[in-house]
Scaffold this motif. Sequence first.
Motif, PDB file in Angstrom:
ATOM      1  N   GLN A   1       0.880  -1.167   0.000  1.00  0.00           N
ATOM      2  CA  GLN A   1       0.000   0.000   0.000  1.00  0.00           C
ATOM      3  C   GLN A   1       0.913   1.211   0.000  1.00  0.00           C
ATOM      4  OE1 GLN A   1      -1.952  -1.528   3.493  1.00  0.00           O
ATOM      5  NE2 GLN A   1      -3.909  -1.146   2.516  1.00  0.00           N
ATOM      6  N   ASP A   2       0.556   2.197  -0.740  1.00  0.00           N
ATOM      7  CA  ASP A   2       1.457   3.319  -0.929  1.00  0.00           C
ATOM      8  C   ASP A   2       1.481   4.223   0.296  1.00  0.00           C
ATOM      9  OD1 ASP A   2       2.976   5.388  -1.848  1.00  0.00           O
ATOM     10  OD2 ASP A   2       2.026   5.423  -3.815  1.00  0.00           O
ATOM     11  N   ALA A   3       2.665   4.407   0.883  1.00  0.00           N
ATOM     12  CA  ALA A   3       2.810   5.279   2.054  1.00  0.00           C
ATOM     13  C   ALA A   3       3.091   6.726   1.625  1.00  0.00           C
ATOM     14  CB  ALA A   3       3.923   4.779   2.956  1.00  0.00           C
ATOM     15  N   TRP A   4       3.114   6.999   0.355  1.00  0.00           N
ATOM     16  CA  TRP A   4       3.360   8.343  -0.158  1.00  0.00           C
ATOM     17  C   TRP A   4       4.703   8.890   0.284  1.00  0.00           C
ATOM     18  CZ3 TRP A   4       0.100  11.376  -3.371  1.00  0.00           C
ATOM     19  CH2 TRP A   4      -1.076  10.706  -3.745  1.00  0.00           C
ATOM     20  N   LEU A   5       5.660   8.011   0.390  1.00  0.00           N
ATOM     21  CA  LEU A   5       6.999   8.485   0.721  1.00  0.00           C
ATOM     22  C   LEU A   5       7.588   9.210  -0.480  1.00  0.00           C
ATOM     23  CD1 LEU A   5       8.763   5.476   2.486  1.00  0.00           C
ATOM     24  CD2 LEU A   5       8.143   7.675   3.470  1.00  0.00           C
ATOM     25  N   ARG A   6       8.373  10.231  -0.180  1.00  0.00           N
ATOM     26  CA  ARG A   6       9.150  10.892  -1.244  1.00  0.00           C
ATOM     27  C   ARG A   6      10.609  10.718  -0.893  1.00  0.00           C
ATOM     28  NH1 ARG A   6       5.243  15.089  -0.870  1.00  0.00           N
ATOM     29  NH2 ARG A   6       4.212  15.303  -2.886  1.00  0.00           N
ATOM     30  N   PHE A   7      11.420  10.359  -1.861  1.00  0.00           N
ATOM     31  CA  PHE A   7      12.856  10.387  -1.613  1.00  0.00           C
ATOM     32  C   PHE A   7      13.274  11.852  -1.630  1.00  0.00           C
ATOM     33  CE2 PHE A   7      13.110   5.981  -3.729  1.00  0.00           C
ATOM     34  CZ  PHE A   7      12.746   5.375  -2.538  1.00  0.00           C
ATOM     35  N   ILE A   8      13.964  12.274  -0.588  1.00  0.00           N
ATOM     36  CA  ILE A   8      14.315  13.697  -0.473  1.00  0.00           C
ATOM     37  C   ILE A   8      15.766  13.954  -0.854  1.00  0.00           C
ATOM     38  CG2 ILE A   8      12.508  14.172   1.225  1.00  0.00           C
ATOM     39  CD1 ILE A   8      14.812  14.172   3.366  1.00  0.00           C
ATOM     40  N   GLY A   9      16.449  12.922  -1.278  1.00  0.00           N
ATOM     41  CA  GLY A   9      17.828  13.098  -1.718  1.00  0.00           C
ATOM     42  C   GLY A   9      18.493  11.749  -1.880  1.00  0.00           C
TER      43      GLY A   9
ATOM     44  N   PRO B   1      10.509  -6.274   5.423  1.00  0.00           N
ATOM     45  CA  PRO B   1       9.400  -5.892   4.542  1.00  0.00           C
ATOM     46  C   PRO B   1       9.458  -4.435   4.094  1.00  0.00           C
ATOM     47  CG  PRO B   1       8.596  -7.261   6.340  1.00  0.00           C
ATOM     48  CD  PRO B   1      10.031  -6.973   6.641  1.00  0.00           C
ATOM     49  N   ASN B   2       9.792  -3.539   5.007  1.00  0.00           N
ATOM     50  CA  ASN B   2      10.010  -2.129   4.643  1.00  0.00           C
ATOM     51  C   ASN B   2      11.458  -1.790   4.978  1.00  0.00           C
ATOM     52  OD1 ASN B   2       7.375  -1.420   3.713  1.00  0.00           O
ATOM     53  ND2 ASN B   2       6.690  -1.470   5.831  1.00  0.00           N
ATOM     54  N   PRO B   3      12.323  -1.783   3.977  1.00  0.00           N
ATOM     55  CA  PRO B   3      13.761  -1.726   4.254  1.00  0.00           C
ATOM     56  C   PRO B   3      14.254  -0.309   4.590  1.00  0.00           C
ATOM     57  CG  PRO B   3      13.402  -1.959   1.910  1.00  0.00           C
ATOM     58  CD  PRO B   3      12.037  -2.000   2.531  1.00  0.00           C
ATOM     59  N   ILE B   4      13.855   0.140   5.776  1.00  0.00           N
ATOM     60  CA  ILE B   4      14.260   1.467   6.249  1.00  0.00           C
ATOM     61  C   ILE B   4      15.491   1.303   7.133  1.00  0.00           C
ATOM     62  CG2 ILE B   4      13.587   3.435   7.690  1.00  0.00           C
ATOM     63  CD1 ILE B   4      10.661   2.839   6.826  1.00  0.00           C
ATOM     64  N   GLY B   5      16.539   2.041   6.805  1.00  0.00           N
ATOM     65  CA  GLY B   5      17.755   2.042   7.624  1.00  0.00           C
ATOM     66  C   GLY B   5      17.847   3.351   8.376  1.00  0.00           C
ATOM     67  N   THR B   6      18.435   3.301   9.560  1.00  0.00           N
ATOM     68  CA  THR B   6      18.644   4.531  10.324  1.00  0.00           C
ATOM     69  C   THR B   6      20.083   4.546  10.822  1.00  0.00           C
ATOM     70  OG1 THR B   6      18.120   3.704  12.542  1.00  0.00           O
ATOM     71  CG2 THR B   6      16.272   4.394  11.186  1.00  0.00           C
ATOM     72  N   SER B   7      20.662   5.734  10.853  1.00  0.00           N
ATOM     73  CA  SER B   7      21.995   5.912  11.445  1.00  0.00           C
ATOM     74  C   SER B   7      22.066   7.276  12.086  1.00  0.00           C
ATOM     75  CB  SER B   7      23.097   5.865  10.373  1.00  0.00           C
ATOM     76  OG  SER B   7      23.319   4.564   9.917  1.00  0.00           O
ATOM     77  N   VAL B   8      22.724   7.325  13.228  1.00  0.00           N
ATOM     78  CA  VAL B   8      23.086   8.614  13.809  1.00  0.00           C
ATOM     79  C   VAL B   8      24.492   8.923  13.299  1.00  0.00           C
ATOM     80  CG1 VAL B   8      23.607   9.838  15.946  1.00  0.00           C
ATOM     81  CG2 VAL B   8      21.613   8.319  15.817  1.00  0.00           C
ATOM     82  N   VAL B   9      24.621  10.085  12.657  1.00  0.00           N
ATOM     83  CA  VAL B   9      25.900  10.435  12.019  1.00  0.00           C
ATOM     84  C   VAL B   9      26.406  11.758  12.586  1.00  0.00           C
ATOM     85  CG1 VAL B   9      25.288   9.244   9.878  1.00  0.00           C
ATOM     86  CG2 VAL B   9      24.763  11.678  10.105  1.00  0.00           C
ATOM     87  N   ARG B  10      27.723  11.958  12.446  1.00  0.00           N
ATOM     88  CA  ARG B  10      28.319  13.234  12.867  1.00  0.00           C
ATOM     89  C   ARG B  10      28.267  14.208  11.696  1.00  0.00           C
ATOM     90  NH1 ARG B  10      31.752  13.675  16.806  1.00  0.00           N
ATOM     91  NH2 ARG B  10      32.651  11.605  16.606  1.00  0.00           N
ATOM     92  N   LEU B  11      27.730  15.404  11.956  1.00  0.00           N
ATOM     93  CA  LEU B  11      27.692  16.424  10.898  1.00  0.00           C
ATOM     94  C   LEU B  11      29.046  17.123  10.871  1.00  0.00           C
ATOM     95  CD1 LEU B  11      26.264  18.097   8.763  1.00  0.00           C
ATOM     96  CD2 LEU B  11      25.285  19.489  10.601  1.00  0.00           C
ATOM     97  N   VAL B  12      29.788  16.930   9.780  1.00  0.00           N
ATOM     98  CA  VAL B  12      31.118  17.529   9.646  1.00  0.00           C
ATOM     99  C   VAL B  12      30.987  18.970   9.152  1.00  0.00           C
ATOM    100  CG1 VAL B  12      33.363  17.327   8.486  1.00  0.00           C
ATOM    101  CG2 VAL B  12      32.115  15.262   9.150  1.00  0.00           C
TER     102      VAL B  12
END
Length: 159
Positions: free
Chosen positions: A20-28, A108-119
Amino acid sequence: MAQDAELRPGETTVELPPAQDAWLRFIGRIRTPFLERADCPRQGSLDGPECRVELIPELEPALDGIDRSETIELLYWLDRSRRDLLTQSPRGSGDLRGTFSLRSPNRPNPIGTSVVRLVRREGTVLVVRGLDCLDGTPLIDLKPARCDHAKRPDPTAGA
Ligand code: SAM
């Protein structure tokens, strides 16, 4: 969608109902030095290589204030994952585990998360350290890491 993960012995799959479409948009897109799965760390490290988070230009104003965060959380779409695995055998383990008991990219929904350091920020590009994804992985969202609201002083404060 490309699924480049082969099944390992004992792994099981399921035929899922239609998406079912979650209406996600790739933002980059996320640019990393990791061209193959084997090049990616299993989890990123804050002293890992510099990577570029390239936001679409329309969203530039939405980045205002992001520089105040030392660490940010990224959500991304692990686009080369299998989505049908019920049980999996983590790389090199020989164990069989349920998908939701793992941080595997195959889900099933291949969402990855990471906390990253903003350089640093370069316009619509955030240069960060701490990623574990393949070059070209689509970006879903970004936000300050939970424990890092306004860690850096506001450069405009008192101006
Ligand atoms: N840090 C994220 C998390 O915990 O949600 C992802 C962890 S996952 C274990 C990271 C692994 O996913 C990498 O080592 C690589 O094997 C795989 N991977 C990276 N980018 C991918 C992509 N675009 N599609 C499918 N698999 C990917």
